[in-house]
Design a protein around this motif. Sequence first.
Motif, PDB file in Angstrom:
ATOM      1  N   LYS A  19      -7.107 -31.153  11.965  1.00  0.00           N
ATOM      2  CA  LYS A  19      -7.001 -31.787  10.656  1.00  0.00           C
ATOM      3  C   LYS A  19      -6.104 -30.924   9.781  1.00  0.00           C
ATOM      4  N   LEU A  20      -5.015 -31.498   9.344  1.00  0.00           N
ATOM      5  CA  LEU A  20      -4.097 -30.812   8.442  1.00  0.00           C
ATOM      6  C   LEU A  20      -4.389 -31.217   7.004  1.00  0.00           C
ATOM      7  N   SER A  21      -4.182 -30.266   6.111  1.00  0.00           N
ATOM      8  CA  SER A  21      -4.354 -30.530   4.681  1.00  0.00           C
ATOM      9  C   SER A  21      -3.071 -30.177   3.955  1.00  0.00           C
ATOM     10  N   CYS A  22      -2.833 -30.898   2.894  1.00  0.00           N
ATOM     11  CA  CYS A  22      -1.716 -30.581   2.001  1.00  0.00           C
ATOM     12  C   CYS A  22      -2.249 -30.680   0.586  1.00  0.00           C
ATOM     13  N   ILE A  23      -2.103 -29.603  -0.165  1.00  0.00           N
ATOM     14  CA  ILE A  23      -2.622 -29.563  -1.527  1.00  0.00           C
ATOM     15  C   ILE A  23      -1.486 -29.382  -2.511  1.00  0.00           C
ATOM     16  N   GLY A  24      -1.514 -30.194  -3.574  1.00  0.00           N
ATOM     17  CA  GLY A  24      -0.527 -30.073  -4.635  1.00  0.00           C
ATOM     18  C   GLY A  24      -1.005 -29.102  -5.702  1.00  0.00           C
ATOM     19  N   SER A  25      -0.072 -28.418  -6.311  1.00  0.00           N
ATOM     20  CA  SER A  25      -0.424 -27.382  -7.274  1.00  0.00           C
ATOM     21  C   SER A  25      -0.822 -27.930  -8.636  1.00  0.00           C
ATOM     22  N   GLN A  26      -0.498 -29.192  -8.889  1.00  0.00           N
ATOM     23  CA  GLN A  26      -0.812 -29.795 -10.183  1.00  0.00           C
ATOM     24  C   GLN A  26      -1.354 -31.202  -9.977  1.00  0.00           C
ATOM     25  N   ALA A  27      -2.154 -31.634 -10.932  1.00  0.00           N
ATOM     26  CA  ALA A  27      -2.748 -32.969 -10.856  1.00  0.00           C
ATOM     27  C   ALA A  27      -1.690 -34.074 -10.877  1.00  0.00           C
ATOM     28  N   ALA A  28      -0.516 -33.748 -11.348  1.00  0.00           N
ATOM     29  CA  ALA A  28       0.561 -34.748 -11.371  1.00  0.00           C
ATOM     30  C   ALA A  28       0.861 -35.288  -9.984  1.00  0.00           C
ATOM     31  N   ILE A  29       0.511 -34.520  -8.945  1.00  0.00           N
ATOM     32  CA  ILE A  29       0.783 -34.963  -7.576  1.00  0.00           C
ATOM     33  C   ILE A  29       0.044 -36.256  -7.263  1.00  0.00           C
ATOM     34  N   ASN A  30      -1.024 -36.524  -7.983  1.00  0.00           N
ATOM     35  CA  ASN A  30      -1.803 -37.727  -7.712  1.00  0.00           C
ATOM     36  C   ASN A  30      -1.042 -39.014  -8.036  1.00  0.00           C
ATOM     37  N   SER A  31       0.020 -38.907  -8.786  1.00  0.00           N
ATOM     38  CA  SER A  31       0.823 -40.089  -9.088  1.00  0.00           C
ATOM     39  C   SER A  31       1.955 -40.282  -8.082  1.00  0.00           C
ATOM     40  N   TYR A  32       2.047 -39.400  -7.104  1.00  0.00           N
ATOM     41  CA  TYR A  32       3.088 -39.476  -6.084  1.00  0.00           C
ATOM     42  C   TYR A  32       2.555 -40.059  -4.786  1.00  0.00           C
ATOM     43  N   THR A  33       3.437 -40.695  -4.055  1.00  0.00           N
ATOM     44  CA  THR A  33       3.175 -40.914  -2.639  1.00  0.00           C
ATOM     45  C   THR A  33       3.289 -39.564  -1.940  1.00  0.00           C
ATOM     46  N   MET A  34       2.370 -39.295  -1.027  1.00  0.00           N
ATOM     47  CA  MET A  34       2.422 -38.063  -0.241  1.00  0.00           C
ATOM     48  C   MET A  34       2.438 -38.403   1.236  1.00  0.00           C
ATOM     49  N   GLY A  35       3.075 -37.559   1.997  1.00  0.00           N
ATOM     50  CA  GLY A  35       3.169 -37.885   3.410  1.00  0.00           C
ATOM     51  C   GLY A  35       3.431 -36.678   4.277  1.00  0.00           C
ATOM     52  N   TRP A  36       3.535 -36.944   5.580  1.00  0.00           N
ATOM     53  CA  TRP A  36       3.785 -35.902   6.569  1.00  0.00           C
ATOM     54  C   TRP A  36       5.002 -36.277   7.409  1.00  0.00           C
ATOM     55  N   PHE A  37       5.784 -35.260   7.678  1.00  0.00           N
ATOM     56  CA  PHE A  37       6.875 -35.340   8.633  1.00  0.00           C
ATOM     57  C   PHE A  37       6.674 -34.205   9.629  1.00  0.00           C
ATOM     58  N   ARG A  38       7.310 -34.314  10.771  1.00  0.00           N
ATOM     59  CA  ARG A  38       7.200 -33.226  11.742  1.00  0.00           C
ATOM     60  C   ARG A  38       8.528 -33.005  12.430  1.00  0.00           C
ATOM     61  N   GLN A  39       8.715 -31.772  12.862  1.00  0.00           N
ATOM     62  CA  GLN A  39       9.933 -31.419  13.576  1.00  0.00           C
ATOM     63  C   GLN A  39       9.570 -30.620  14.808  1.00  0.00           C
ATOM     64  N   ALA A  40       9.828 -31.214  15.949  1.00  0.00           N
ATOM     65  CA  ALA A  40       9.587 -30.546  17.221  1.00  0.00           C
ATOM     66  C   ALA A  40      10.789 -29.687  17.575  1.00  0.00           C
ATOM     67  N   PRO A  41      10.596 -28.692  18.425  1.00  0.00           N
ATOM     68  CA  PRO A  41      11.714 -27.825  18.811  1.00  0.00           C
ATOM     69  C   PRO A  41      12.879 -28.622  19.375  1.00  0.00           C
ATOM     70  N   GLY A  42      14.060 -28.387  18.839  1.00  0.00           N
ATOM     71  CA  GLY A  42      15.247 -29.042  19.331  1.00  0.00           C
ATOM     72  C   GLY A  42      15.390 -30.500  18.929  1.00  0.00           C
ATOM     73  N   ARG A  43      14.533 -30.957  18.042  1.00  0.00           N
ATOM     74  CA  ARG A  43      14.575 -32.363  17.657  1.00  0.00           C
ATOM     75  C   ARG A  43      14.699 -32.486  16.140  1.00  0.00           C
ATOM     76  N   GLU A  44      15.110 -33.664  15.694  1.00  0.00           N
ATOM     77  CA  GLU A  44      15.214 -33.899  14.268  1.00  0.00           C
ATOM     78  C   GLU A  44      13.830 -34.131  13.674  1.00  0.00           C
ATOM     79  N   ARG A  45      13.734 -33.867  12.376  1.00  0.00           N
ATOM     80  CA  ARG A  45      12.482 -34.119  11.685  1.00  0.00           C
ATOM     81  C   ARG A  45      12.216 -35.626  11.646  1.00  0.00           C
ATOM     82  N   GLU A  46      10.967 -36.002  11.862  1.00  0.00           N
ATOM     83  CA  GLU A  46      10.636 -37.413  11.909  1.00  0.00           C
ATOM     84  C   GLU A  46       9.412 -37.721  11.042  1.00  0.00           C
ATOM     85  N   PHE A  47       9.346 -38.964  10.616  1.00  0.00           N
ATOM     86  CA  PHE A  47       8.239 -39.443   9.803  1.00  0.00           C
ATOM     87  C   PHE A  47       6.970 -39.525  10.645  1.00  0.00           C
ATOM     88  N   VAL A  48       5.845 -39.145  10.027  1.00  0.00           N
ATOM     89  CA  VAL A  48       4.542 -39.249  10.676  1.00  0.00           C
ATOM     90  C   VAL A  48       3.677 -40.292   9.969  1.00  0.00           C
TER      91      VAL A  48
END
Length: 126
Positions: A19-48
């Motif tokens: 289980k991964l977590s991502c925490i924003g430093s300010q409450a303003a983050i709650n008005s944003y879309t948040m998401g995850w991307f990943r980058q495997a070795p030798g590959r481009e970053r991709e949407f998760v």
Amino acid sequence: QVQLVEYGGRSAQAGGSLKLSCIGSQAAINSYTMGWFRQAPGREREFVAAIGRIVMTGTPRKYKDSLKGRFILSRDERQRAIFLQMNNLEPEDTAVYFCAARSGPPTTSQESYTLWGRGTQVTVSS
């Protein structure tokens, strides 16, 4: 500016869960879309996955098609955080996982995300 910090990356066995977590430093983050991307070795970053603002009519989510059902994204406004539950891990899930945020609804386009964390390493061994 809001900062994003990822937690939870580590080594795991195939078939296990993380289980991964991502925490924003300010409450303003709650008005944003948040998401995850990943980058495997030798590959481009991709949407998760991405999750929009929490609304009573239903919180919008998007997933990479191949990860639907195996990865689950949730959000907690009180913690200013999103959580990526990754189940039945595969060696192909090995990557650096980046948290990102954007104004507007969830999208798969990484160019539209304006806030980024530094990433957390996930390594899955068979």
